[in-house]
Design a protein around this motif. Structure first.
Motif, short mmCIF file in Angstrom:
data_model
loop_
_atom_site.label_atom_id
_atom_site.label_comp_id
_atom_site.label_asym_id
_atom_site.label_seq_id
_atom_site.Cartn_x
_atom_site.Cartn_y
_atom_site.Cartn_z
N ASP A 60 0.83 -1.21 0.00
CA ASP A 60 0.00 0.00 0.00
C ASP A 60 0.86 1.25 0.00
O ASP A 60 0.55 2.24 -0.68
CB ASP A 60 -0.93 0.01 1.21
CG ASP A 60 -2.20 -0.80 0.97
OD1 ASP A 60 -2.33 -1.37 -0.12
OD2 ASP A 60 -3.04 -0.87 1.88
N LYS A 69 2.32 1.73 -3.48
CA LYS A 69 1.31 2.24 -4.41
C LYS A 69 1.04 3.72 -4.15
O LYS A 69 0.92 4.52 -5.09
CB LYS A 69 0.02 1.43 -4.28
CG LYS A 69 -1.02 1.79 -5.32
CD LYS A 69 -2.24 0.88 -5.23
CE LYS A 69 -3.26 1.24 -6.31
NZ LYS A 69 -4.47 0.38 -6.24
N GLN A 70 0.96 4.10 -2.87
CA GLN A 70 0.72 5.50 -2.54
C GLN A 70 1.84 6.39 -3.06
O GLN A 70 1.59 7.48 -3.61
CB GLN A 70 0.60 5.66 -1.02
CG GLN A 70 -0.66 5.07 -0.42
CD GLN A 70 -0.55 4.89 1.09
OE1 GLN A 70 0.32 5.47 1.73
NE2 GLN A 70 -1.41 4.06 1.66
N GLU A 119 1.68 6.57 -6.94
CA GLU A 119 0.58 7.45 -7.34
C GLU A 119 0.93 8.91 -7.06
O GLU A 119 0.71 9.79 -7.91
CB GLU A 119 -0.70 7.06 -6.59
CG GLU A 119 -1.30 5.75 -7.03
CD GLU A 119 -2.50 5.32 -6.21
OE1 GLU A 119 -3.25 4.44 -6.65
OE2 GLU A 119 -2.68 5.87 -5.10
N THR A 157 -3.45 3.79 -12.96
CA THR A 157 -3.28 2.37 -12.72
C THR A 157 -1.83 2.10 -12.36
O THR A 157 -0.92 2.56 -13.06
CB THR A 157 -3.64 1.54 -13.97
OG1 THR A 157 -5.00 1.81 -14.34
CG2 THR A 157 -3.46 0.05 -13.72
N VAL A 158 -1.61 1.39 -11.26
CA VAL A 158 -0.25 1.05 -10.83
C VAL A 158 -0.15 -0.46 -10.65
O VAL A 158 -0.96 -1.06 -9.92
CB VAL A 158 0.13 1.76 -9.51
CG1 VAL A 158 1.50 1.28 -9.02
CG2 VAL A 158 0.12 3.26 -9.69
N GLU A 159 0.80 -1.07 -11.29
CA GLU A 159 1.05 -2.50 -11.15
C GLU A 159 2.43 -2.69 -10.55
O GLU A 159 3.44 -2.24 -11.10
CB GLU A 159 0.99 -3.20 -12.51
CG GLU A 159 1.25 -4.69 -12.46
CD GLU A 159 0.12 -5.49 -11.84
OE1 GLU A 159 0.33 -6.68 -11.51
OE2 GLU A 159 -1.00 -4.93 -11.70
N ILE A 160 2.49 -3.37 -9.40
CA ILE A 160 3.76 -3.66 -8.74
C ILE A 160 4.18 -5.07 -9.13
O ILE A 160 3.47 -6.04 -8.86
CB ILE A 160 3.64 -3.54 -7.21
CG1 ILE A 160 3.16 -2.14 -6.82
CG2 ILE A 160 4.98 -3.85 -6.55
CD1 ILE A 160 2.83 -2.00 -5.35
#
Length: 751
Positions: free
Chosen positions: A655, A658-659, A662, A704-707
């Motif tokens: 999380d 992703k934060q 973004e 959209t974020v892909e880890i």
């Protein structure tokens, strides 16, 4: 003699040798002191509250089972108050609901040599790595920056958690009469078969146990906190308002101050109207130096009104700085001799007689513009100066405040608060020096807050820069030669001189012969397999103070590189994604990100009218690709969509990653479409947030974020998404409109 990194001797935590020196932090006088007399062991100075037991420098456990982790990094929104405790809690086998944090005290144990080497590359980068580490500890360089928190501290945090776990297991084993190695931990308990005891019940006894020479880390996947999207520890206090930022500090008899400073360049205070200030209700005092004037009042608003009424005037600098002089300085820099920073192959031979593709790109001065302006509360009493401020460099802030106040560092105490954003701005410590002087002058605690306009006028800007790029394509459209000339200020040299002062090591390093500043062109070497290349830095004297800005030079070198790669793909009549992929055989992780971003975004080949652009970048051990969908809406840039694929190695908390991705995408978008300032008569043109053209909720794109899962060591995250956004948007605009924008902010090309 060997130059070992000073480290914590775990075997002496409870019964230290009194001959061992306890250090509280602070910058020394450099390497003029003989290495032989430097302390090799530093002891923790963490303070335990009643009922708490100390476990080294990193954590303490209360008799009720609560766990407090000391965090030496500035929490500026990036999540260190969660990620760092999460690493310890995972190794410890803790109950996350019982974990809390507090700022770590100044201590060499918390030095961050990785950040020091990155921020001060020109000054320290030439030293052997072991010497860099020793110097950082010796100088007490507690630093937050360059996406180093997890990369630098993960190993120490894991071992601290593991050490505490072993001590708890030994205490429980003593009670049960079993082998401690047969015990485990989970959910805040030590467990042996059906027996279990809480950490709080064992803490006092565990702190008296001794550690074995080898402290094994946890193994297996059961009951692990590492890698889990645990809730942020700082979120509840931010939501309910109970967290104290610097502006929330209230002390008995405290007053408030506002300030005005002179324009950029050699200037001094020339005139002010004290009588007018005295007419403002609540006005108390005026404090001046040759460089600034501060009004002190019963409220900040009264202080701001008083300083407006004074209408302070400063001497006009002899060298007049305007937007056009900055541009001219960048152009002139190309006429001077550049320093070759990176090279490969034989570029001269490859370019000889060849038809080259060339392009020039420029970026303007970028503001940090965090929501929280510079703020510091200072109190001076009984020869002791105490400061409350958000700072990415607490030891350097203390040194600067002590020097300004004419005190020894031992008489200055720093309370680091959370930061309301920073992006590099709170590496600077002018506000600490100013607050210290005002408090000593008036004899009362004072809270100094820069008004928004002052925060902009006296920012240490991301420098303006220009890039002249040339490349040769062979008959198959492959790049065989690449030359990047970057004109930019010596920001790394400037930063080291300003923040590290007259330190002997820094002075010696900066005095070494040779032009060029590697940090000024960081990221300019392409990640692609190009057989012949050269990267040159042309130092530019733009006359404007510059500093570290989120992602540093990568923010403009990636724009230069990824925009030019796109242009070369067009010349070669190839799809921009395929063109890149063909040159990434040596960088499979970056290639995977690029491929993933294209798949997630529905890449259409960057065809005319598609409004799609793509860019990729790698640094700080991480990799990212960004696909943008953008278009022109009248005289504005409209970004409809951003897709990012990220490989940042092992992830502590997905999380948080992703934060940060973004947030970095939005930050990079803000810098691409606004976030900058011109200069007029040595003063920044922008005065208010509303003038920056920042994205709002209404015009933010779909994200959209892909880890990408990875077992590699953790890489940097907080800055990673910033560099590729601007070129991805510029490339998308070219696909949408057929127009190539080569200047940031992009609006400056269409106005």
């Amino acid at each position: 003699m060997a130059l070992d990194l000073p480290k914590l001797d775990l075997s002496k935590l409870k019964k230290p040798d009194r001959r061992t020196l306890l250090i509280g932090g602070g910058v020394g006088a450099g390497l003029v002191v003989a290495w032989a007399v430097w302390p090799r062991t530093y002891l923790p100075n963490l303070t335990a509250a009643p009922g708490e037991s100390l476990f080294g420098a990193w954590l303490k456990i209360g008799s009720d089972g609560h766990i407090v982790v000391a965090v030496p990094q500035c929490e500026e929104g990036q999540g260190v108050y969660t990620a760092m405790p999460q690493i310890i809690a995972d190794e410890l086998g803790a109950d996350w609901k019982m974990v809390g944090v507090e700022p770590a005290p100044l201590n060499p144990l918390y030095a961050n040599p990785l950040a020091a080497a990155s921020l001060f590359e020109l000054a320290l980068g030439g030293l052997p790595q072991q010497l860099q580490r020793t110097y950082a500890a010796r100088s007490g360089l507690m630093l937050t920056g360059c996406s180093t928190s997890i990369r630098n501290f993960e190993d120490q945090l894991r071992h601290a958690g593991a050490a505490a776990r072993l001590l708890l297991c030994k205490a429980a084993a003593s009670r049960w009469g079993v082998d401690w190695q047969s015990c485990g931990t989970a959910g805040g308990f030590v467990i042996h078969g059906k027996q279990k005891l809480g950490f709080g019940e064992l803490a006092g006894e565990a702190a008296d146990e001794s550690l074995p020479s080898d402290v094994p880390l946890r193994s297996g996947d059961a009951n692990r906190l590492y890698g889990q999207p645990l809730p942020r520890l700082d979120a509840p206090a931010k939501v309910d308002g109970s967290v104290n930022y610097a502006a929330d500090i209230r002390l008995p008899n405290m007053v408030f101050a506002s300030i005005r400073q002179g324009p950029a360049g050699e200037t001094e205070l020339a005139k002010l109207d004290r009588a007018a200030a005295n007419q403002v209700p609540g006005m108390l005092a005026v404090v001046t130096t040759s460089q600034w004037v501060a009004a002190v009042a019963e409220s900040w608003w009264a202080a701001e009104r008083a300083i407006d009424a004074m209408r302070p005037r400063f001497k006009t600098p002899d060298e007049v700085i305007n937007s056009d002089t900055i541009d001219a300085a960048l152009t002139a820099a190309f006429d001077g001799k550049g320093a070759r920073i990176a090279s490969a192959g034989d570029l001269r031979a490859d370019f000889k007689g060849a038809k080259l593709v060339t392009a020039e790109y420029r970026v303007g001065l970028a503001l940090h513009a965090p929501l929280e302006p510079m703020t510091c509360t200072a109190s001076y009493a009984d020869g002791r100066l105490t400061l409350w401020l958000p700072t990415q460099a607490p030891g350097l802030a203390r040194t600067a405040a002590a020097r300004a106040a004419g005190l020894g560092e031992a008489a200055v105490f720093i309370h680091a608060t959370m930061a309301g954003g920073s992006y590099g701005a709170k590496l600077e410590h002018d506000v600490a020096e100013q607050a210290a002087l005002i408090a000593m002058k008036i004899g009362r605690p004072v809270q100094l807050t820069w008004p928004r306009g002052e925060d902009f006028r006296h920012d240490r800007y991301r420098p303006a820069a220009a890039g002249r790029l040339s490349a040769k394509l062979d008959g198959k459209g492959r790049i065989t030669g690449w030359l990047a000339k970057v004109a930019a200020p010596d920001t790394g040299r400037e930063l080291a001189k300003r923040l590290l002062g007259s330190d002997a090591v820094v002075a010696a390093s900066l005095a070494m012969p040779g032009a060029g500043d590697p940090s000024a062109i960081a990221g300019a070497t392409p990640p692609y397999a190009i057989p012949n290349l050269g990267v040159d830095h042309h130092p530019a004297q733009i006359g404007v103070p510059t500093g570290y800005w989120r992602s540093g030079a990568h923010s403009y070198t990636a724009f230069f590189t990824e925009s030019f790669i796109d242009e070369l793909a067009h010349v070669a009549e190839q799809d921009a994604l395929t063109f890149r992929m063909a040159m990434l055989g040596n960088e499979p992780r970056l290639a995977r990100c690029l491929q993933m971003a294209g798949q997630l975004g529905g890449w259409q080949g960057g065809q005319p009218g598609s409004g799609q652009g793509i860019a990729c970048h790698m640094f700080r051990g991480s990799y990212i690709a960004v696909m943008a969908e953008a278009r022109l809406a009248g005289r504005e840039v409209k970004v409809d969509r951003l897709v990012a694929a990220v490989d940042c190695g092992r992830v502590v908390n997905p999380d948080l990653v992703k934060q940060q991705i973004e947030g970095g995408l939005i930050f990079g978008m803000a810098a691409a479409t606004g976030g900058a300032t011109g200069f007029s008569e040595n003063v920044a043109d922008v005065r208010d947030l509303s003038e920056l053209g920042l994205p709002t909720l209404a015009n933010c794109p779909d994200i959209t974020v892909e880890i990408i899962a990875s077992g590699s060591d953790p890489g940097g995250v907080s800055e990673l998404a910033v560099p590729p956004v601007a070129p991805a948007i510029a490339n998308a605009l070219q696909a949408a409109s057929g127009v190539r924008f080569r200047r940031l902010p992009l609006l400056s090309d269409i106005e």
